[in-house]
Design an enzyme around this catalytic site. Structure first.
Site, short mmCIF file in Angstrom:
data_model
loop_
_atom_site.label_atom_id
_atom_site.label_comp_id
_atom_site.label_asym_id
_atom_site.label_seq_id
_atom_site.Cartn_x
_atom_site.Cartn_y
_atom_site.Cartn_z
N SER A 1 0.94 -1.39 0.18
CA SER A 1 -0.11 -0.15 -0.24
C SER A 1 0.95 1.35 0.07
O SER A 1 0.28 2.25 -0.10
CB SER A 1 -0.96 -0.01 1.37
OG SER A 1 -0.14 -0.07 2.17
N LYS B 1 -6.40 3.36 8.77
CA LYS B 1 -5.40 4.58 8.22
C LYS B 1 -5.94 6.06 8.33
O LYS B 1 -5.14 7.02 8.50
CB LYS B 1 -5.09 4.14 6.75
CG LYS B 1 -4.07 2.89 6.76
CD LYS B 1 -4.12 2.50 5.03
CE LYS B 1 -3.36 1.25 5.20
NZ LYS B 1 -3.16 0.72 3.67
#
Length: 775
Positions: free
Chosen positions: A674, A717
């Site tokens: 990611s 996140k």
């Protein structure tokens, strides 16, 4: 009693022994009073009065501790023994009873007179005498009952009184019976007592012969130890102990309400056990096995809460937030109420530490009205921990699943399998594979523990598993569970949890009353933002506990004033802030970009740094990166290099420039795809010398064609970006659907920018790149 002229004699009291006239006896004396009495007798006519002691255990006695009738004896021999003891050989002269006792020179002197025998009905006396002699003859034929000398004396004896003395002396009977025979002066009554004692001894000898015959019929004569154990068993059988135990076990098995197959198995093992010797190791194995079958709940169940609102109220009372799990439990209750027979689902709560996974399982049990069992799987390596051992092994036991149900006492508890992602395996098997049958709703109705060897229905058990992440859970096992993601808490949720649960809990734990300490909202916010950096609330609880402890010191010192905890007070008590709410980057920088990452403890931010140096085109990757992250970095470099002209970069520059990609906090392992677009952004910035906006954070995987692929853990996140004050977050287009999971308070503070290609990322993060080399 008719008495003759009395005489005074020294007394020796014997413990557990009665001396009769007409016989010669030997006995040891060691007590001071007895030794003194023997010395007195030796100095006179060597005559003693021997009497039995009522309580054989007493060392120091008084006149009340001896019987009233004893025997006058003539000392024949005195032998010295080691330890200041002496052995006396004496001849019994006549029976005598005690008139008075006095203590002289540490010895008892008794005034005694002879007991005269009283005769009654001659015919009755003769009848008893003959019966006693016949019983004695029969007993003489039994090995070990009478010596040859005693048998000869009894055969020649024609006096009933003397016969009774000799027989009673040689019989192995209780001291109380012997004393009764010595005391009785009526000859007929004495012979009747002797006749009863002889016949009792005959019956005992017959029983001994019967037991010996039963034992010897089944064993080798040379196996002494085995013989003794068989003898003990035969005694129990004669008393009926074994039959009683068997009948009791059989009754319990039939009343337990086991499934038919299990009951038949239990009765079969009981029948096998009944045929075994009690000393056999297999006997104890089967007995323990039957105890387990009887202790396990087969049909015992608790009634589930029928009112949905009551269950929801319990969940809300114990936990703030966690709406998904509350909704799922409510659904389960609703379906259970309508179907009245639903097999329990297998729930897997996945989330970072401290968000309440373990505690909510306990609350679910309370909400449902069920018993709660917890089993930690962290570090479990042995498959037998789940399935148990075969009962033929020494020390075998059922697995911890069956043991937990035994502890719960019901067949439908809430069973928590904690830390399922921490399972491991070694040469003893794979416990994760053993859990497949336990956690498969299609199979667990017939779960077979190796120890039990019979199926057990686990379908009514509500299994809840917990994990920090699903990556390490084997896919077949994960496929059998319904995964519910528990993300980290927002600032507002942490504040509410602290106010509702943590502060009251820690206040009480530290002995403080509500009127002695008070936290305001800003103080709690200060602890959350300045002293914790976590997805859950475990460290927040520790910091609140620290504040309460320091306040308790003041209260215990006599300070009666109410302590109001403010943000400033928090700083005084806990010291300098450990974390600051600031950007990872102090300003817009060249070659540095902020990425978002998921960890086992929640979301975090990563600053990815890139340095382009004169060299030979080498690529250096540092920061303890995993293989997947290294591959993402190389993919990002390849994309920039293949599209360099588009961004105004000379292609030859890559041949003369070394690229160093570094992710700070090098001691922490990092992996995953990611960070791909973050690395690409930092690399482009380093080559174009254009700064990256510090207010932008990003997450997404990059392909060689410049596509941005979706990622996981978006909520964690986003919360990490929210904590440090990031305003713009770039996310993959395909993750737009996950925005609904993010709390509305966070969505209102962050501008989420969905992108499908890396060009959009560059234009958003590096504004100056737009005019560098437009397409």
């Amino acid at each position: 009693m008719s008495r003759q002229v009395s005489e005074k004699l020294p007394v020796v009291a014997l413990r557990g022994r009665v001396v009769f006239p007409s016989v010669t006896v030997s006995f040891d004396v060691g007590r001071l009073m007895s030794l003194t009495a023997v010395k007195m007798a030796a100095d006179s006519e060597s005559r003693l009065f021997i009497v039995a002691q009522k309580d054989a255990e007493k060392a120091e006695i008084t006149p009340d501790d001896i019987y009233e009738v004893g025997t006058v004896v003539k000392i024949k021999q005195v032998s010295r023994l080691p330890g200041n003891n002496v052995r006396i050989t004496a001849e019994g002269l006549y029976r005598a009873d005690v008139r008075s006792v006095e203590r002289v020179d540490n010895a008892f002197i008794a005034e005694v007179c002879a007991v005269k025998s009283l005769h009654g009905d001659e015919a009755l006396e003769e009848a008893y005498f003959r019966t006693a002699k016949e019983a004695a003859r029969e007993l003489c034929g039994v090995e070990g009952k009478f010596s040859k000398e005693a048998a000869a004396m009894l055969e020649k004896c024609g006096d009933p009184d003397e016969f009774a003395d000799i027989a009673a002396h040689n019989l192995t009977i209780r001291t109380e019976v012997k004393q009764q025979l010595l005391t009785c002066n009526r000859v007929v009554e004495r012979l009747r007592l002797l006749d009863k004692a002889l016949n009792d001894e005959l019956e005992i000898s017959k029983l001994e012969r019967k037991i010996n015959a039963m034992v010897r019929a089944g064993i080798d004569k040379n196996q002494k130890e085995y013989f003794l154990r068989e003898q003990l068993k035969a005694i129990h059988t004669e008393l009926g102990d074994d039959e009683e135990e068997k009948d009791e076990l059989e009754k319990k098995i039939k009343e337990k309400g086991m499934p038919e197959e299990v009951e038949q198995k239990a009765l079969k093992e009981l029948s096998r056990m009944d045929k075994m010797q009690t000393s056999s190791p297999d006997y104890n194995v089967l007995r323990m096995y039957l105890d387990w079958l009887l202790d396990i709940p087969w049909r015992e169940k608790t009634e589930d809460t029928q009112n949905l609102s009551d269950a929801v109220a319990v969940l809300n009372e114990d936990h703030y937030g966690l709406e998904k799990i509350k909704e799922r439990i409510t659904e389960y209750l609703a379906v259970l109420k309508l179907t009245e027979g639903l097999n329990a689902p297998i729930l897997c709560l996945v989330g970072p530490p401290g968000v309440g996974k373990t505690s909510i399982a306990s609350s679910v049990a309370r909400a449902l009205g069920r018993k709660f069992v917890r089993m930690s799987l962290g570090g479990v390596k042995d498959e037998s921990e789940i399935r148990g051992h075969r009962k033929t092994y020494i020390g075998a036991l059922p697995g911890r699943i069956i043991a937990g149900l035994k502890t719960a006492g019901t067949a439908n508890p809430v069973f928590l399998l904690d830390e399922v992602d921490k399972l491991s395996s070694d040469m003893r098997g794979d416990p994760a594979s053993a859990l497949l049958e336990v956690l498969d709703p299609a199979q667990n109705a017939t779960f077979r523990d190796r120890y039990l060897e019979v199926p057990y229905d686990l379908s009514k058990v509500l299994f809840i598993t917990t994990a920090n992440g699903v990556e390490t859970i084997p896919r077949p096992l994960l496929d059998r569970m319904e995964v519910i993601q528990l993300s980290g808490y927002t600032q507002e949720e942490k504040r509410e949890i602290a106010k509702r649960y943590l502060v009251p809990k820690k206040r009480a734990a530290n002995g403080l009353e509500e009127g002695q300490i008070e936290f305001d909202d800003k103080a709690i916010d200060e602890i959350i933002s300045g002293y914790t950096m976590e997805a859950g609330v475990r460290n927040l609880e520790r910091q609140i506990d620290a504040v309460c402890r320091k306040t308790a010191v003041k209260v215990a010192g006599g300070d009666k004033k109410k302590v109001k905890i403010t943000a400033k007070k928090v700083n005084e008590l806990l010291g300098a802030r450990r974390y600051d709410e600031k950007f990872a980057l102090s300003g817009d920088e060249v070659g540095a970009a902020t990425g978002l990452a998921w960890t086992a403890v929640g979301g975090t931010t990563l600053t990815i740094e890139v340095s382009a140096m004169q060299g030979k085109g080498d690529v250096l990757l540092t920061g303890k990166l995993g293989d997947v992250m290294k591959e993402s970095a190389r993919a990002a470099i390849s994309y920039i290099r293949s599209n360099c002209s588009q961004y105004g970069i000379e292609s030859s520059l890559f041949e003369t420039t070394d690229i160093h990609v570094h992710v700070p906090e090098g001691a922490t392992p990092k992996d995953g795809p990611s960070a791909g677009i973050t690395m690409a952004t930092a690399i482009l910035s380093a080559f174009t010398k254009k700064p990256v906006r510090k207010s932008v954070a990003m997450t997404g995987e990059i392909t060689l064609r410049g596509k941005v692929l979706p990622i996981g853990g978006l909520k964690e996140k986003a919360l990490a970006a929210y904590r440090i004050g990031v305003k713009d977050v770039i996310i993959p287009e395909e993750n737009k659907k996950d925005l609904e999971e993010i709390p509305e308070s966070v969505r209102g503070q962050i501008n989420f920018i969905p992108v499908s290609d890396v060009d959009t990322v560059f234009k958003t993060a590096i504004p100056e790149i737009r005019t560098a080399n437009p397409q």
